[in-house]
Design a protein around this motif. Structure first.
Motif, mmCIF file in Angstrom:
data_model
loop_
_atom_site.group_PDB
_atom_site.id
_atom_site.type_symbol
_atom_site.label_atom_id
_atom_site.label_comp_id
_atom_site.label_asym_id
_atom_site.label_seq_id
_atom_site.Cartn_x
_atom_site.Cartn_y
_atom_site.Cartn_z
ATOM 1 N N GLY A 78 -7.412 -11.199 3.818
ATOM 2 C CA GLY A 78 -7.641 -9.952 3.092
ATOM 3 C C GLY A 78 -6.627 -9.783 1.983
ATOM 4 O O GLY A 78 -5.585 -10.446 1.981
ATOM 5 N N ASP A 79 -6.920 -8.887 1.046
ATOM 6 C CA ASP A 79 -6.020 -8.748 -0.107
ATOM 7 C C ASP A 79 -4.672 -8.167 0.290
ATOM 8 O O ASP A 79 -3.671 -8.433 -0.371
ATOM 9 C CB ASP A 79 -6.674 -7.910 -1.222
ATOM 10 C CG ASP A 79 -6.929 -6.474 -0.795
ATOM 11 O OD1 ASP A 79 -7.065 -6.217 0.423
ATOM 12 O OD2 ASP A 79 -7.003 -5.601 -1.674
ATOM 13 N N LEU A 80 -4.623 -7.390 1.360
ATOM 14 C CA LEU A 80 -3.359 -6.803 1.798
ATOM 15 C C LEU A 80 -2.763 -7.556 2.982
ATOM 16 O O LEU A 80 -1.595 -7.901 2.992
ATOM 17 C CB LEU A 80 -3.561 -5.331 2.183
ATOM 18 C CG LEU A 80 -4.024 -4.397 1.063
ATOM 19 C CD1 LEU A 80 -4.405 -3.034 1.618
ATOM 20 C CD2 LEU A 80 -2.954 -4.265 -0.008
ATOM 21 N N CYS A 81 -3.567 -7.810 3.976
ATOM 22 C CA CYS A 81 -3.039 -8.400 5.217
ATOM 23 C C CYS A 81 -2.712 -9.874 5.072
ATOM 24 O O CYS A 81 -2.013 -10.443 5.900
ATOM 25 C CB CYS A 81 -4.004 -8.188 6.384
ATOM 26 S SG CYS A 81 -5.575 -9.067 6.212
ATOM 27 N N ARG A 140 5.613 -6.342 1.917
ATOM 28 C CA ARG A 140 4.982 -5.150 1.378
ATOM 29 C C ARG A 140 3.480 -5.093 1.643
ATOM 30 O O ARG A 140 2.975 -4.111 2.174
ATOM 31 C CB ARG A 140 5.267 -5.132 -0.118
ATOM 32 C CG ARG A 140 4.579 -4.065 -0.882
ATOM 33 C CD ARG A 140 5.158 -4.038 -2.288
ATOM 34 N NE ARG A 140 4.226 -3.475 -3.230
ATOM 35 C CZ ARG A 140 4.601 -2.769 -4.305
ATOM 36 N NH1 ARG A 140 5.870 -2.558 -4.517
ATOM 37 N NH2 ARG A 140 3.721 -2.294 -5.144
ATOM 38 N N GLU A 141 2.753 -6.162 1.306
ATOM 39 C CA GLU A 141 1.294 -6.097 1.424
ATOM 40 C C GLU A 141 0.858 -6.008 2.891
ATOM 41 O O GLU A 141 -0.019 -5.213 3.236
ATOM 42 C CB GLU A 141 0.628 -7.328 0.785
ATOM 43 C CG GLU A 141 0.453 -7.236 -0.702
ATOM 44 C CD GLU A 141 1.763 -7.483 -1.447
ATOM 45 O OE1 GLU A 141 2.695 -8.037 -0.826
ATOM 46 O OE2 GLU A 141 1.863 -7.094 -2.620
ATOM 47 N N ALA A 142 1.454 -6.834 3.746
ATOM 48 C CA ALA A 142 1.030 -6.842 5.152
ATOM 49 C C ALA A 142 1.273 -5.480 5.797
ATOM 50 O O ALA A 142 0.413 -4.958 6.515
ATOM 51 C CB ALA A 142 1.764 -7.951 5.908
ATOM 52 N N THR A 143 2.445 -4.921 5.545
ATOM 53 C CA THR A 143 2.741 -3.610 6.122
ATOM 54 C C THR A 143 1.817 -2.552 5.525
ATOM 55 O O THR A 143 1.352 -1.649 6.229
ATOM 56 C CB THR A 143 4.219 -3.252 5.878
ATOM 57 O OG1 THR A 143 5.028 -4.352 6.304
ATOM 58 C CG2 THR A 143 4.616 -2.017 6.647
ATOM 59 N N THR A 144 1.542 -2.685 4.231
ATOM 60 C CA THR A 144 0.606 -1.750 3.591
ATOM 61 C C THR A 144 -0.774 -1.840 4.244
ATOM 62 O O THR A 144 -1.449 -0.825 4.444
ATOM 63 C CB THR A 144 0.513 -2.048 2.079
ATOM 64 O OG1 THR A 144 1.794 -1.823 1.486
ATOM 65 C CG2 THR A 144 -0.523 -1.159 1.404
ATOM 66 N N SER A 145 -1.212 -3.048 4.591
ATOM 67 C CA SER A 145 -2.500 -3.221 5.272
ATOM 68 C C SER A 145 -2.555 -2.379 6.542
ATOM 69 O O SER A 145 -3.540 -1.684 6.811
ATOM 70 C CB SER A 145 -2.718 -4.702 5.612
ATOM 71 O OG SER A 145 -3.843 -4.875 6.447
#
Lengths: 427, 427
Positions: A281-284, B296-301
């Protein structure tokens, strides 16, 4: 409703876990009916007194039934039962990949209209909680791809072939002996089961219909032990993958087929009847879930999780949240899925050729004319008896249609006895 | 509320994903305030006009704020802010492992009383959806164990040591250069961060308090490159594991420490900054979730997933379901956690000894007297300069207290220069 393997597991778990269900949800669950084919059959453990019935109306017409659990499988009559249950305002929990693949969006719309839950964690990935993750924890992501091993039977057979250099037939027989494959194994070994599951997961991930019949599906029966040997020499394992990828043009590539996977990738290390699902995914980023994809207990875990999710909300005037997968307006066709011809992939090609000079030059000429660049060549296993040798070629990424066209020409060469295998390479 | 790394990621994602949030939930989310230390600082990308504030009261006292998102970290003042937010009837999403470890049950009880959501997917495992899985999809299971790699900094350092035979100091410096370790790395390398996360996960899994201070915690700084070499010869990788296991007596063993993991186990193959959590339940069997544990992205997910879960239910008169982890009545002490002395484990022991005959006999005598059975012995790396050699012993499962007692006696032997390492083996 069924008291087959999984249904029996659910019935048992409702009894065994009664105290912890009460403790975890604040409510107790009362098992009222279990639909079976034969209520006289001896069952171990014996179901609670008076719950067995052979008449579905006992369940569908009982106003006290709040949740209908379906583990019977197959589209008919399960699909009709579920529709009627939802119509009657009952919550539904199902393990049925075929129903959810064929009728998922319609049933979800009906559940929405009736303000009841329709949960189906067990329909794909067995005990792996991938369905709920796509619907909830990962929902904020724009999912870009799913790459998965979601058929335990196939993975068991491929693991046997890789570890013991077994033939496909022997590995299948072994799987049948151990109860990992059915007497008629078609649905598993031809990728049909995996295509249903990929249809369910892809629809959730990409918020559009991925009809199972639009998924390019290849089985594993054409693989030979030599393919595993050559793949290993090249640094790859062979796995049957179910893949759905959003391409840059917005269309989805959805396919089930054997693939070469780099040996150091976690998917290459999924052994035996285990399943794994990789979601990007774009975030995870890249997430992999690994666990038991089938079997009574694992499926019961998923079904029970759904039941508890519903039970937990029963005290309040809760309305189920909208199902995210409902976003299929105008996408009722398979136009979102692009044909396999347009795939760009690297390939592994195995040919049986005459054992003579100049063969490679002829094959290479045809591939070159088709804009297919060769990455590696292995020529070995000369058979003096037949005067043939094995030619294994890997390519750089090329267009599927070009590769298929070139291979048809290669097959017509006088020096080529046969094209044994074409396997896509997933880097 | 913070606009640190993760807070900025959430603010950005709320803007970038505005359309898909509307499409997936039926509602739009309006970012009203972002609490920062310095509202004048230049930020890239720039936050929306007028949202930055340095005054927490702007958020806590604003009746239009329905969801408070906290990514500032630390118990104080974040814990007090969250309590006030819940008290004011606002939903809370937090990434704060320390607050959830120290005050989780109290905050959950408050959320329950106020009929609002308190979600904390990002507090353990980063982008790996383990918190929600324990609260929902796996809820029906009696969870038996959690074994996890939940600190990316530590795992990065250990991976560098294993791959490049680096010293701990060099690997830490490399991690700091790459931004994977803080200037003061204590919380990561001493296992404190992992203990907070294990406390959160263990409390959810076992439905009782697993206070972080009751978790036996050892860091990784005493490991040397030779430990990785010897472990590899024995067929193991070395990983810092966070483990919580329900023992047969009902007590929980909870510990964070380096461990030898069989090389063919998936946890041994978790490399670099990746995290993985293995959960074993009575129904689901063994499930492994693998992904980015931080960043950042993973935590944001994870944070965004929680926000969307709340937003999805906003249209109805929904009352959040009871939080399953609330079942801590009477377990407010750490009596559910048993001391490390009572652990039964196999061990890897590395000693520096005088390079002379009879040393092994003396060591073996002491171990034998302590009821500790030796499994393997490696004696090597003789150093002629100091007249010493390395003695590496692995044992069969023994009681921790017995091993510690015996090792103290071994250390007093004249022929033993030092006990370098005692590492538990996880089979």
């Amino acid at each position: 409703m069924g008291l087959g393997t999984v249904g029996g597991g659910v019935a048992l778990a409702l009894t065994d876990h009664a105290n912890s269900i009460q403790r975890k949800t604040g409510f107790s669950v009362n098992l009222r009916h279990v639909l079976v084919r034969d209520s006289e059959k001896t069952r171990d453990p014996a179901p609670p007194e008076g719950v067995l019935t052979t008449n579905p109306e006992d369940i569908l017409a009982d106003p006290h039934v709040q949740i209908v659990v379906e583990t019977m499988g197959g589209d008919h009559p399960a699909g009709e039962y579920l529709q009627r249950a939802l119509d009657a305002g009952k919550h539904v929990v199902t393990a049925n990949k075929e129903v959810m693949s064929r009728r998922g969006p319609d049933l979800m719309a009906l559940a929405q209209k009736k303000q009841v839950n329709l949960l189906f964690e067990a329909s794909a990935g067995g005990g792996i909680p991938i369905v709920g993750c796509l619907m909830s924890q990962l929902l904020a992501n724009d999912i870009r791809s799913i790459r998965s091993i979601i058929n335990g039977t196939t993975n068991y057979i491929l693991t046997q072939m890789a570890w013991h250099q077994a033939s496909f037939a022997d590995a299948l027989a072994e799987a049948q002996t151990r109860g990992y494959a059915e007497a008629d194994p078609t649905n598993d070994i031809e990728g049909i089961d995996a295509a249903y599951k990929l249809s369910v997961l892809g629809s959730l991930a990409f918020h559009r219909r991925i009809p199972h019949h639009a998924i390019h599906t290849e089985g594993i029966s054409q693989l030979g032990p030599e393919d595993f040997r050559y793949a290993s020499e090249l640094g790859y394992a062979i796995k049957s993958l179910a893949i759905a990828v959003v391409q840059s043009n917005g269309l989805v590539q959805a396919r089930v087929h054997p693939a070469l996977v780099p040996e150091n990738h976690l998917l290459a290390k999924v052994d035996g009847v285990y399943n794994a699902v990789e979601v990007t995914g774009d975030l995870c980023g890249q997430i992999i879930l690994h666990g038991q994809g089938a079997g009574r207990e694992a499926t019961t875990s998923a079904v029970m999780g759904d039941i508890l999710s519903i039970v937990r909300t029963m005290g309040s005037a809760n309305v189920p949240p909208p199902l995210p997968a409902l976003d299929v307006n105008g996408d009722d066709t398979d136009s979102a899925v692009c044909p396999i011809d347009e795939l760009s992939s690297a390939y592994y090609i195995r040919l049986t050729c005459a054992d003579q000079a100049g063969v490679l030059a002829q094959v290479a000429q045809i591939l070159g004319d088709g804009n297919i660049s060769i990455a590696t060549v292995i020529q070995k296993d000369t058979d003096p008896g037949s005067g043939t040798a094995q030619l294994v070629i890997t390519t750089y990424p090329a267009r599927e249609a070009d590769v298929q066209f070139a291979l048809a020409a290669v097959a017509r060469l006088g020096v080529v006895v046969g094209v044994n295998n074409l396997i896509r390479i997933e880097e």
